[in-house]
Scaffold this active site. Structure first.
Site, PDB file in Angstrom:
ATOM      1  N   THR A   1       0.843  -1.204   0.000  1.00 37.86           N
ATOM      2  CA  THR A   1       0.000   0.000   0.000  1.00 37.86           C
ATOM      3  C   THR A   1       0.874   1.248   0.000  1.00 37.86           C
ATOM      4  O   THR A   1       2.026   1.209   0.469  1.00 37.86           O
ATOM      5  CB  THR A   1      -0.910   0.003   1.247  1.00 37.86           C
ATOM      6  OG1 THR A   1      -1.508   1.295   1.391  1.00 37.86           O
ATOM      7  CG2 THR A   1      -0.139  -0.289   2.531  1.00 37.86           C
ATOM      8  N   ASP A   2       0.314   2.376  -0.441  1.00 41.77           N
ATOM      9  CA  ASP A   2       1.080   3.633  -0.372  1.00 41.77           C
ATOM     10  C   ASP A   2       1.255   4.103   1.079  1.00 41.77           C
ATOM     11  O   ASP A   2       2.068   4.993   1.347  1.00 41.77           O
ATOM     12  CB  ASP A   2       0.426   4.734  -1.230  1.00 41.77           C
ATOM     13  CG  ASP A   2      -0.975   5.136  -0.778  1.00 41.77           C
ATOM     14  OD1 ASP A   2      -1.535   4.492   0.125  1.00 41.77           O
ATOM     15  OD2 ASP A   2      -1.507   6.123  -1.347  1.00 41.77           O
ATOM     16  N   GLU A   3       0.505   3.503   2.010  1.00 45.71           N
ATOM     17  CA  GLU A   3       0.627   3.938   3.415  1.00 45.71           C
ATOM     18  C   GLU A   3       1.987   3.585   4.013  1.00 45.71           C
ATOM     19  O   GLU A   3       2.339   4.068   5.090  1.00 45.71           O
ATOM     20  CB  GLU A   3      -0.503   3.358   4.258  1.00 45.71           C
ATOM     21  CG  GLU A   3      -1.847   3.890   3.820  1.00 45.71           C
ATOM     22  CD  GLU A   3      -2.939   3.810   4.877  1.00 45.71           C
ATOM     23  OE1 GLU A   3      -2.635   3.598   6.068  1.00 45.71           O
ATOM     24  OE2 GLU A   3      -4.102   3.980   4.499  1.00 45.71           O
TER      25      GLU A   3
ATOM     26  N   TYR B   1      -1.659  -0.431  11.268  1.00 44.38           N
ATOM     27  CA  TYR B   1      -1.947  -1.080   9.980  1.00 44.38           C
ATOM     28  C   TYR B   1      -0.786  -0.857   9.014  1.00 44.38           C
ATOM     29  O   TYR B   1      -0.253  -1.803   8.422  1.00 44.38           O
ATOM     30  CB  TYR B   1      -3.238  -0.520   9.364  1.00 44.38           C
ATOM     31  CG  TYR B   1      -3.366  -0.770   7.880  1.00 44.38           C
ATOM     32  CD1 TYR B   1      -3.623  -2.038   7.381  1.00 44.38           C
ATOM     33  CD2 TYR B   1      -3.195   0.273   6.950  1.00 44.38           C
ATOM     34  CE1 TYR B   1      -3.716  -2.286   6.013  1.00 44.38           C
ATOM     35  CE2 TYR B   1      -3.287   0.041   5.582  1.00 44.38           C
ATOM     36  CZ  TYR B   1      -3.546  -1.239   5.113  1.00 44.38           C
ATOM     37  OH  TYR B   1      -3.630  -1.480   3.759  1.00 44.38           O
TER      38      TYR B   1
ATOM     39  N   LYS C   1       1.841  -3.558   7.267  1.00 44.96           N
ATOM     40  CA  LYS C   1       1.960  -3.720   5.815  1.00 44.96           C
ATOM     41  C   LYS C   1       3.400  -3.451   5.360  1.00 44.96           C
ATOM     42  O   LYS C   1       3.897  -4.078   4.432  1.00 44.96           O
ATOM     43  CB  LYS C   1       1.000  -2.772   5.093  1.00 44.96           C
ATOM     44  CG  LYS C   1      -0.470  -3.123   5.226  1.00 44.96           C
ATOM     45  CD  LYS C   1      -0.863  -4.427   4.548  1.00 44.96           C
ATOM     46  CE  LYS C   1      -0.769  -4.369   3.043  1.00 44.96           C
ATOM     47  NZ  LYS C   1      -1.255  -5.643   2.428  1.00 44.96           N
TER      48      LYS C   1
END
Ligand code: NAD
Ligand code: DAU
Length: 338
Positions: free
Chosen positions: A125-127, A150, A154
């Protein structure tokens, strides 16, 4: 191609499987999903169950279970969508996020490695990059600075994929996509949450000042990008995927309010999410240049169609609201005489 797709009873995985079966009718797909609260077999009702798409209810953290499935399915490639995905839930209780997202990824990669799969695609994810200020874009070389439990879980999984490539020569690929929208998204996430609240005449809770920015991409554009990376990406490669479409939460909320025929009084500002990332924005030069992938769905059209989908499929989200969707697995299997 024999493909094993985990987490495909969720939002993006189910859309990907539907897309892949349409574009590659010769593929055989094995779906692996634990059916957590976020997994809903109704998302796959029209595609799963035949010889081309077999469903296995299993936990990616279960090593023996994974070995059994790999022995029976013998996949050429694996895509790992399975994860705990909601930032707010990770703030309330990080433990399951660390288990599924980190240990689950390790367990799945071990099973994939033992089975000798040709390609393993980790959906990241871009997070992982954390938060941007008012300017700049995330590139694949940006530092990894996750801010929520989260995002940290990831990031760990993303780095494990890198480590398995470097250490074992295991052919991992990683994609880091921005915020997806489209049909079958669990109605705890911004867009379906607000559409369903507005439909019921309720107010919508905007966190903080509502000026946080996300880069929205239609889930079908994400599916096309995943397909390209799976088939043509460089082993060991990392690919950003974005919509080129930055919007503040207030902009999204206003669009939804208008589409639903309501007025601004339904917008309610509530206390901010702790550690709330301010802005995400993706530089997708690499995937454009190497694989020719560009997003195709214009945002206004895609979002309007998405709102229509939720309105036309009220029974889908009402079943989620009532909890009835959790019985779908039993009904599905008894219908199939199993
Ligand atoms: P989702 O929450 O809708 O679906 C997750 C699926 O994983 C569910 O079907 C769930 O039952 C399954 N699952 C959870 N734990 C499992 C386990 N231990 N074993 C097997 N299955 C399990 O999530 P989503 O929004 O479709 O996201 C899919 C993937 O894409 C995730 O890895 C997420 O981090 C990533 N991602 C999501 C977005 C987004 O905007 N939604 C953007 C970028 C990346
Ligand atoms: O960027 C990719 C990520 O996008 C994925 O990795 C995550 O799995 C996915 O859930 C999503 O994370 P976000 O936190 O950006 O999505 P969410 O829909 O929860 O929130 C979008 C924005 O809207 C965020 O700034 C918080 C805000 N928000 C959200 C909810 C649920 C509100 O203002 N009110 C709300 O009630």
């Amino acid at each position: 191609m024999k493909l094993l797709v985990t987490g495909a009873a969720g939002f993006i995985g189910s859309n990907f499987v539907r897309y892949a079966m349409k574009v590659h009718p010769d593929w055989e797909i094995a779906v692996v999903d634990k059916l957590t609260y976020a997994g809903n077999l109704a998302n796959l009702e029209d595609v799963a169950g035949g010889p081309k798409c077999r469903f296995h209810r299993a936990d990616i953290c279960d090593a023996e279970g994974m070995d059994r499935i790999f022995s029976s399915e013998r996949p050429d490639a694996v895509i790992n969508f399975a994860a705990e995905t909601h930032v707010d839930r990770s703030i309330d209780d990080p433990s399951l996020f660390l288990k599924t997202n980190i240990v689950g990824t390790q367990t799945l990669m071990d099973a994939s490695r033992k089975a000798g799969v040709d390609r393993y695609l980790q959906i990241s994810t871009d997070e992982v990059y954390g938060s941007l200020g008012a300017t700049g874009l995330f590139t694949e070389e940006s530092p990894l600075k996750p801010n929520s439990p989260y995002a940290a879980s990831k990031t760990s999984a993303d780095l494990l994929a890198r480590a398995y490539f470097k250490t074992y020569g295991f052919p991992t690929l990683v994609t880091r996509c921005s915020n997806n929208y489209g049909p079958y998204q669990f109605p705890e996430k911004l867009i379906p949450f607000f559409v369903t609240l507005l439909h019921e005449g309720k107010q919508v809770p905007v966190y903080g000042d509502g000026m946080n920015v996300r880069d929205w991409i239609h889930v079908d554009d994400h599916s096309r990008a995943v397909e390209a990376v799976l088939l043509r990406g460089r082993p060991g490669g990392i690919y950003n995927i974005g919509g080129g479409n930055e919007r503040t939460n207030i902009e999204i909320t206003k669009f939804l309010i208008e589409a639903m025929g309501k007025d601004a009084s339904v917008m309610k500002f509530v206390p901010d999410r702790p550690g709330h990332d301010r802005r995400y924005a993706i530089d997708d030069t690499r995937i454009r240049a190497e694989l020719g992938v560009v997003p195709q769905v214009p945002f206004q059209e895609g979002l309007a169609a998405t709102v229509r989908w939720y309105l036309d499929n009220e029974s889908w989200w009402q079943a989620v609201r009532s909890g009835d969707y959790l019985n779908f697995y039993d009904r599905w299997y008894s219908k199939a005489g199993r």
